[in-house]
Design an enzyme around this catalytic site. Sequence first.
Site, PDB file in Angstrom:
ATOM      1  N   LYS A 114       0.684  -1.036  -0.073  1.00 13.09           N
ATOM      2  CA  LYS A 114      -0.003   0.103   0.014  1.00 13.09           C
ATOM      3  C   LYS A 114       1.205   1.141   0.015  1.00 13.09           C
ATOM      4  O   LYS A 114       0.533   2.095  -0.594  1.00 13.09           O
ATOM      5  CB  LYS A 114      -0.953  -0.093   0.959  1.00 13.09           C
ATOM      6  CG  LYS A 114      -2.053  -0.786   0.920  1.00 13.09           C
ATOM      7  CD  LYS A 114      -3.189  -0.823   2.076  1.00 13.09           C
ATOM      8  CE  LYS A 114      -4.618  -1.696   1.736  1.00 13.09           C
ATOM      9  NZ  LYS A 114      -5.287  -1.674   2.951  1.00 13.09           N
ATOM     10  N   LYS A 196      -5.159 -12.518  -9.379  1.00  9.15           N
ATOM     11  CA  LYS A 196      -6.356 -12.356  -8.592  1.00  9.15           C
ATOM     12  C   LYS A 196      -7.497 -11.386  -8.909  1.00  9.15           C
ATOM     13  O   LYS A 196      -7.065 -10.333  -9.521  1.00  9.15           O
ATOM     14  CB  LYS A 196      -5.931 -12.107  -7.061  1.00  9.15           C
ATOM     15  CG  LYS A 196      -6.844 -12.771  -5.956  1.00  9.15           C
ATOM     16  CD  LYS A 196      -6.461 -12.608  -4.690  1.00  9.15           C
ATOM     17  CE  LYS A 196      -7.547 -12.164  -3.962  1.00  9.15           C
ATOM     18  NZ  LYS A 196      -7.429 -11.720  -2.648  1.00  9.15           N
ATOM     19  N   LYS A 199     -11.134  -5.606  -7.369  1.00  7.45           N
ATOM     20  CA  LYS A 199     -12.119  -4.586  -7.678  1.00  7.45           C
ATOM     21  C   LYS A 199     -11.580  -3.386  -7.982  1.00  7.45           C
ATOM     22  O   LYS A 199     -12.131  -2.301  -8.703  1.00  7.45           O
ATOM     23  CB  LYS A 199     -12.839  -4.179  -6.391  1.00  7.45           C
ATOM     24  CG  LYS A 199     -11.923  -3.698  -5.021  1.00  7.45           C
ATOM     25  CD  LYS A 199     -12.817  -3.418  -3.904  1.00  7.45           C
ATOM     26  CE  LYS A 199     -11.679  -2.845  -3.019  1.00  7.45           C
ATOM     27  NZ  LYS A 199     -12.056  -2.571  -1.848  1.00  7.45           N
TER      28      LYS A 199
END
Length: 334
Positions: A114, A196, A199
Site C-alpha cells: 500500500k 487475482k 475490484k
Amino acid sequence: MDEKKILFSAIQPSGILTIGNYLGALRNFKKLQDDYNGVFAVADLHTLTVKQDPAILRKNTYELTALYLACGIDPEKSVLFAQSHVSAHTELAWILNTICYPGELSRMTQFKDKSQKHEDNINMGLMDYPVLMAADILLYQTELVPIGADQKQHLELARDLAIRFNNRFGETFKVPEGYIGKTAARVMSLAEPERKMSKSDANLNAFISMDDDPDTVLRKFKRAVTDSDDKICYSPEKPGISNLLTIYCAFTDKTFEQAEAEFAGKGYGDFKMAVGRAVAEKIEPIRQEKNRLLGDKAYLDEVLKNGAERAERLAYRTLNKVYKKVGLVLRKRG
Ligand code: TRP
C-alpha cells in the site's frame, strides 16, 4: 449471548465488492452465524488509512451494511455494527500499540504494497492498520476469524499481541484462530486469469461486482478469456477455463467432475453463458434486496444503533479488564 464461540469478521466499506469477496466471506456468514456468536463490523476506520471522499465513504458504509443484511446476516442473531460507533476499538488499539514494535508493522506485506500504491499518503494509520485490526478481534474474545489469504499476516500479529499481553499482564485475551475459506483465494481475473480478481482492476470486465445486473454479468462472462483448445476441463495449463469452472462450481455447489461431465462436448460459448447465468441467479436477489434496504435508511440506522449497543457491552468488558491490568484507574460511573 449464549455460550457459543465468538466469530469476528469485518469488511472495509471501500466501494465495490466482487464475487471473490462474496465467495470468500459474505456467502459463509449466514451459515456461520448459527454455529457461532457472530460479530460483524463495517471497518470504516480502517478505510480512512487511504484517501476517501467523505460523502462516498458515508454512502459505502450504508451500502456494506445493507449488503451484509442482504447476504443473510440476521441482526437479531448476530451483532452487526460500524467500527467507529464503538470507541473501544481505538482505545484498545492504543494499548496494543504500547506492546507492538515498529519493525513488526513496517515489514508487513500489505503495508509495503500500500505504501507503494499510495506513495503520496504513507500515513501512521496505514502502518498501524494491523494493530487496529488486532483490537477489533481481541475485544470480543474472538475464537474464529474468517479471513482472506491476504490477511494472514495481520491475524498472526493479533495472535502475537494477545500472547504477549497475556504473558506480561496475565491471562486477558483469547488467542484467535484464522480460517481461510476454500475458494477465498482462488477467484481470478476474467481478463488475466493468472492474476487475482480485484475490484481495483482498471479493466471493468476483469471482475464481477456484487452490483452488476444480470445483463452485465452475462456480458462480462461472454468476454472472459479462455484458452486455446476447446476442452472444458480443470488443468493448471488452462487458467481461464479453470477459473470459470471454479466460479461455476462455487456458485452451483457442483464438483469439477460433475461440471466437466455436464459440459463434455459443449463449446466455450455455451459454457460461459452457463457460468454467467449461475452467478447472476445467485447475486441478483442479493443486489435487489440490498437496493431495497438502501431505500430504508431509518431501518439501517436502527440496525447499526442496536448493533453498536450490543458490541459496546461486549467490548467494554474486555477493555475494562485491560485498563485494570495495565494499571489505569477505572473511571467511576453513576
Ligand atoms: N483488514 C480486513 C480486510 O481488508 C478488514 C478487517 C478489519 C478485518 N478488521 C478486521 C478482518 C478484523 C478480520 C478481522 O479484509
